[in-house]
Structure formats: structure tokens, C-alpha cells
Design an enzyme around this catalytic site. Structure first.
Site, PDB file in Angstrom:
ATOM      1  N   ASP A  64       0.874  -1.170   0.000  1.00 57.86           N
ATOM      2  CA  ASP A  64       0.000   0.000   0.000  1.00 57.86           C
ATOM      3  C   ASP A  64       0.908   1.215   0.000  1.00 57.86           C
ATOM      4  O   ASP A  64       1.493   1.570   1.027  1.00 57.86           O
ATOM      5  CB  ASP A  64      -0.897  -0.026   1.236  1.00 57.86           C
ATOM      6  CG  ASP A  64      -1.869   1.146   1.280  1.00 57.86           C
ATOM      7  OD1 ASP A  64      -1.692   2.112   0.502  1.00 57.86           O
ATOM      8  OD2 ASP A  64      -2.807   1.105   2.105  1.00 57.86           O
ATOM      9  N   SER A 145      -1.650  14.150 -14.504  1.00 57.40           N
ATOM     10  CA  SER A 145      -2.976  14.372 -15.069  1.00 57.40           C
ATOM     11  C   SER A 145      -3.051  15.789 -15.611  1.00 57.40           C
ATOM     12  O   SER A 145      -2.322  16.672 -15.150  1.00 57.40           O
ATOM     13  CB  SER A 145      -4.028  14.177 -13.961  1.00 57.40           C
ATOM     14  OG  SER A 145      -5.280  14.688 -14.352  1.00 57.40           O
ATOM     15  N   TYR A 164      -8.258  16.419  -5.362  1.00 63.21           N
ATOM     16  CA  TYR A 164      -7.537  15.731  -6.436  1.00 63.21           C
ATOM     17  C   TYR A 164      -6.707  16.677  -7.313  1.00 63.21           C
ATOM     18  O   TYR A 164      -5.508  16.433  -7.518  1.00 63.21           O
ATOM     19  CB  TYR A 164      -8.518  14.910  -7.281  1.00 63.21           C
ATOM     20  CG  TYR A 164      -7.884  14.172  -8.427  1.00 63.21           C
ATOM     21  CD1 TYR A 164      -7.264  12.943  -8.226  1.00 63.21           C
ATOM     22  CD2 TYR A 164      -7.906  14.688  -9.717  1.00 63.21           C
ATOM     23  CE1 TYR A 164      -6.680  12.248  -9.279  1.00 63.21           C
ATOM     24  CE2 TYR A 164      -7.322  14.007 -10.778  1.00 63.21           C
ATOM     25  CZ  TYR A 164      -6.717  12.794 -10.548  1.00 63.21           C
ATOM     26  OH  TYR A 164      -6.125  12.116 -11.592  1.00 63.21           O
ATOM     27  N   LYS A 168      -2.457  16.883  -7.998  1.00 60.32           N
ATOM     28  CA  LYS A 168      -1.815  16.806  -9.310  1.00 60.32           C
ATOM     29  C   LYS A 168      -0.996  18.056  -9.612  1.00 60.32           C
ATOM     30  O   LYS A 168       0.048  17.984 -10.271  1.00 60.32           O
ATOM     31  CB  LYS A 168      -2.863  16.533 -10.393  1.00 60.32           C
ATOM     32  CG  LYS A 168      -3.542  15.178 -10.228  1.00 60.32           C
ATOM     33  CD  LYS A 168      -2.529  14.058 -10.160  1.00 60.32           C
ATOM     34  CE  LYS A 168      -3.125  12.690  -9.990  1.00 60.32           C
ATOM     35  NZ  LYS A 168      -2.113  11.613  -9.976  1.00 60.32           N
TER      36      LYS A 168
END
Length: 198
Positions: A64, A145, A164, A168
Site C-alpha cells: 500500500d 494528469s 484531487y 496533481k
């Protein structure tokens, strides 16, 4: 890719999606690949989906990457048992459905930050140290992204992207910082970032 044949790559998030596709492509290109992911069963499925002659080239390892101790242990194992990584592909990334202003959202927000930002930091740090020690050519790649350059407005069709895009954007900044730090250390390690999708 010829100069990387026979070399060792570590791919995070290798149990599905882009990570699995990249792991497969690297194996087919002649690299040995350590696939890191939480879903060990999916890693085993990927291994079994490869042609029998290539299956030994894919080494599944449960990890993980949002947990620093697991990353340190996995990279240490790779160093001790396999001679260390020549290529690192930081691919693992997640989203969680919440809003920045939602109540009791700390755990979801932290999961995204730890997977999308901290995992890149931990994996890169540990692999880079091994590359420096060996003094060989190395390459670190980060799947980013378009959200790392622009916060798109999908408010009418999707839930909030909450933290999010910030993670990025952080990767965009970290990549430039890595580039500068690698030059500072005068080594043969290069870094590349690729913005695949949102």
C-alpha cells in the site's frame, strides 16, 4: 527501450488500469518488473495473463504505497533481493467522492493526498537513494494528469474533484523540483512526467 532490456522496473498501482498496462508493456519490452499494489490477487492475475515465458519477469509484491513503512520495506526488499530498480514508474493514484467543504471528510482527503502525493515522494526518495548508491543510469517516471495544469469545471455532470487537482498540481511542482535536485547531485538519473488523462 533496448538499453533497458534486462533492467528492473518498479511500477506502482500495477494491479489495474494504466499501471497494469505499463507493467505488461515493460515486461514485453524485456524488463523485469516489480508490480506494487494493495490488491495482490489482481497482481497474480496480471502475472498469469502474461505468456508463460514472460511470467517470471513479473514479480508481484503487495504494498500500500499510501503507507510509508510499506514503501520503505518494499523498496528495501527490491534492493536486497533483486539488485535495485533501474526504472520507477509512479502510477498509483486515487480519487474520493467528497467536497472540500464537506463535514468529516478528513480521512478521504488524507487518502488522496497520501496516495497521490506522499507515495510519489516516498517511492522516489527510496528508489533514488539506491540509484545514487549504484551510480548507474536510472529513470523515474510519474503519471500525472491534465488536472495538474488546470482545474476543469465539471460541476454540472460530476461531483466535486475536491483535493484531487491540488495533488496533481503538487506533482507538477515536485517534478520540476526533482529535476533540479537530480542535477544538484550530479547523477545519471532522469525524470519524466506524463499527463495521461483527467
Amino acid at each position: 527501450m533496448e538499453r533497458w532490456q534486462g533492467k528492473l522496473a518498479v511500477v506502482t498501482g500495477a494491479s489495474g488500469g494504466i499501471g497494469a498496462a505499463c507493467a505488461r508493456a515493460l515486461v514485453v519490452a524485456g524488463l523485469r518488473v516489480v508490480g506494487l499494489a494493495r490488491r495482490e490477487a489482481k497482481l497474480q492475475e496480471l502475472k498469469l495473463s502474461l505468456p508463460p515465458a514472460l511470467q517470471p519477469q513479473f514479480i508481484p509484491r503487495r504494498c500500500d504505497v499510501s503507507k510509508e513503512d510499506q514503501v520503505v520495506a518494499a523498496i528495501d526488499w527490491t534492493e536486497r533481493m533483486l539488485g535495485g530498480a533501474d526504472v520507477l514508474l509512479n502510477n498509483a493514484g486515487i480519487t474520493r467522492e467528497t467536497e472540500l467543504v464537506a463535514p468529516d471528510n478528513t480521512e478521504k482527503i488524507r487518502q488522496v493526498i497520501d496516495t497521490n502525493v506522499m507515495a510519489v515522494l516516498w517511492c522516489t526518495r527510496e528508489v533514488f537513494r539506491g540509484m545514487m548508491k549504484r551510480g548507474n543510469e536510472g529513470h523515474i517516471l510519474i503519471i500525472n494528469s491534465i488536472a495538474g495544469k488546470e482545474v476543469l469545471n465539471f460541476i454540472d455532470v460530476l461531483p466535486s474533484f475536491n483535493i484531487y487537482p491540488a495533488t496533481k498540481f503538487a506533482i507538477t511542482a515536485m517534478t520540476e523540483t526533482y529535476r533540479q535536485e537530480f542535477q544538484l547531485h550530479k547523477n545519471k538519473v532522469r525524470i519524466t512526467v506524463s499527463a495521461q488523462s483527467y
